[in-house]
Design an enzyme around this catalytic site. Structure first.
Site, short mmCIF file in Angstrom:
data_model
loop_
_atom_site.label_atom_id
_atom_site.label_comp_id
_atom_site.label_asym_id
_atom_site.label_seq_id
_atom_site.Cartn_x
_atom_site.Cartn_y
_atom_site.Cartn_z
N GLY A 27 7.11 -19.55 7.90
CA GLY A 27 7.91 -19.71 6.68
C GLY A 27 7.97 -18.48 5.81
O GLY A 27 8.32 -18.55 4.64
N LYS A 80 13.96 -5.95 -3.67
CA LYS A 80 12.87 -6.10 -4.64
C LYS A 80 12.62 -4.78 -5.38
O LYS A 80 12.39 -4.77 -6.60
CB LYS A 80 11.60 -6.56 -3.91
CG LYS A 80 11.74 -7.96 -3.32
CD LYS A 80 10.64 -8.26 -2.31
CE LYS A 80 10.76 -9.68 -1.76
NZ LYS A 80 9.86 -9.93 -0.62
N1 HSE Z 1 11.03 -12.85 3.39
C1 HSE Z 1 10.27 -12.47 2.24
C2 HSE Z 1 9.01 -11.75 2.68
C3 HSE Z 1 9.94 -13.68 1.45
O1 HSE Z 1 8.67 -11.84 3.87
O2 HSE Z 1 8.37 -11.11 1.88
C4 HSE Z 1 9.35 -13.42 0.11
O3 HSE Z 1 10.22 -12.70 -0.70
#
Ligand code: HSE
Length: 444
Positions: free
Chosen positions: A193, A211
């Site tokens: 997940g 980000k």
């Molecule tokens: N896909 C993202 C990660 C989820 O693996 O960091 C969290 O932002």
């Protein structure tokens, strides 16, 4: 609640009932008591909207309206705060703008949307005098955005640097420790997940760039989208890269790096990139394994600060979403206490800032160059690098992936010189594919 007036519950609607949405329902139910104690009111999940009405999420939905009608959820007078956890661009953008128009506050984890359409979303929230909160968009459960916006607000931020993607950190850690193939490990990260709906965003560094773009704006007031950030992903790294990195005293981490260069006349220029990076194996970031994230923020008054925790996954991300709900609920209870700019600066203070040109950036690098008929080639490669003032500190030839590879560690050299040298190296007949160049970041 004993000793206090009974407060009306604050109504919440959830759009998007996937992994994180399920975590939100669990946190709201499991931690209802402590949330109420801290808030002085209950948070009541009134409605959930999702197109998939069949999958059993394993949570009790009694008392909650669950259907596929997100617009009805937004329009419901009992819903004061809308949580958007759909992911993607167009559909969530539409629902978020619809929620603002209806006077609803919004909590979202959608960094992709904010990194691309942030100006529109934040502008619309301000015009509608509602809040938009997005702590879960960066670093999963780590409250790093709140630290940038509030705890470090007094600082000139100099550097934001870190492991910003749980999926790729998990893949790098597992490939290094088990020697398994990239695809096998990526599949496991998806099953756990961690990954985005489209794992390309993780693997190619795009999620980390989303980000980093948000944090660059919050740290430096720089208007920037993820498309402005030079980004390289982790695909194509080989076991030999991890093995040699270790031999040289480093580990490989996908880092997002943003720095603000301030000249004496007050001019500010930005350096930002996402790329696999060699970090010293004795550094704190080298010890961040699995889906954990860590962000180093350096401020001129506070010095270096480090934020560490679970960067992805159901419950950590839900922790950040519900924390945002509580912050907005507190605002509602106080009757609004004036604007706290979500990006840490008021919109009129945010503007474009120039990037530092590559000619002014420098660093050491690890190079892996796949070659055929290599005798004598090492000298020519070294000489091409020398023409661009790139000194070679260590050189070796190794077998990797069925062919020979020249492995080099360079001295400190200008980025543009390194790029020019790579272009000339690729032109050599004996070089069979694009060299792998990994920057060394001593500051990490
Ligand atoms: N896909 C993202 C990660 C989820 O693996 O960091 C969290 O932002």
């Amino acid at each position: 609640m004993s000793g206090q007036d009974e407060q009306k519950p604050i109504g919440v609607g959830l759009i998007g009932f996937g992994t994180i949405g399920t975590g939100v329902v669990k946190v709201l139910r499991d931690n209802a008591e402590v949330i109420e104690q801290r808030l002085g009111s209950r948070l009541r999940l009134v409605r959930i909207a999702d197109l998939d009405l069949d999958t059993d999420r394993g949570v009790d939905l009694s008392g909650i309206v669950f259907d596929a009608d997100a617009s009805a959820l937004i329009a419901d007078p009992d819903v004061q705060i809308v949580i958007e956890l759909i992911g993607g661009y167009d559909v969530p953008r539409k629902f978020i703008l619809e929620a603002f128009a209806a006077g609803k506050h919004v909590v979202t984890a959608n960094k992709a949307l904010l990194a691309l359409h942030g100006r529109e979303i934040f502008g619309a929230a301000a015009s509608a005098s509602v809040e938009v909160a997005f702590e879960a968009a960066v670093g999963g459960g780590i409250p790093v955005l709140r630290s940038l916006r509030e705890g470090l607000a007094a600082n000139q931020i100099e550097t934001v640097l870190g492991i910003l993607n749980g999926t790729t950190n998990y893949v790098l850690t597992e490939m290094e420790s088990t020697g398994e193939d990239f695809d096998v490990v990526l599949k496991r990260a998806q099953e756990l997940g961690y990954a985005e709906a489209d794992p390309t965003f993780d693997v190619e560094g795009i999620d980390a760039a989303h980000k980093l773009a948000l944090m660059t704006t919050m740290a430096f007031g720089a208007e920037i989208t993820f498309e402005d950030i030079p980004t390289t992903g982790i695909r194509g790294l080989l076991p030999i890269d991890f093995e040699l990195a270790a031999q040289f005293g480093y580990r490989i981490k996908l880092l997002g790096i943003a720095k603000c260069h301030r000249s004496e006349d007050g001019q500010e220029r930005i350096e930002a990139r996402v790329q696999p990076t060699l970090v010293r194996d004795s550094s704190l970031l080298a010890k961040v394994d699995g889906a954990m994230n860590a962000v180093l923020v350096i401020g001129n008054a506070v010095g270096p600060t480090l934020y560490y925790g679970a960067g992805a996954g159901e419950m950590p991300t839900a922790s950040a979403v519900v924390g945002d709900l509580m912050e907005i609920a507190r605002e509602i209870r106080r009757g609004g206490s004036g604007p706290v700019p979500p990006l840490s600066y008021f919109p009129e203070q945010i503007g474009p800032k120039p990037f530092v040109p590559d000619a002014e950036l420098s660093g050491r690098h690890y190079l892996r160059i796949s070659v055929k008929d290599q005798p004598g080639l090492l000298g020519r490669v070294t000489s091409l690098l020398g023409d661009e003032a790139v000194a070679v500190e260590t050189a070796m030839v190794r077998s990797a992936n069925g062919s020979d590879s020249i492995i080099l560690l360079t001295g400190v050299a200008a980025e543009d010189g390194m790029q020019r040298a790579i272009v000339r190296i690729v032109e050599l007949d004996e070089v069979t594919e694009m060299p792998r160049v990994i920057r060394i970041e001593e500051e990490a």
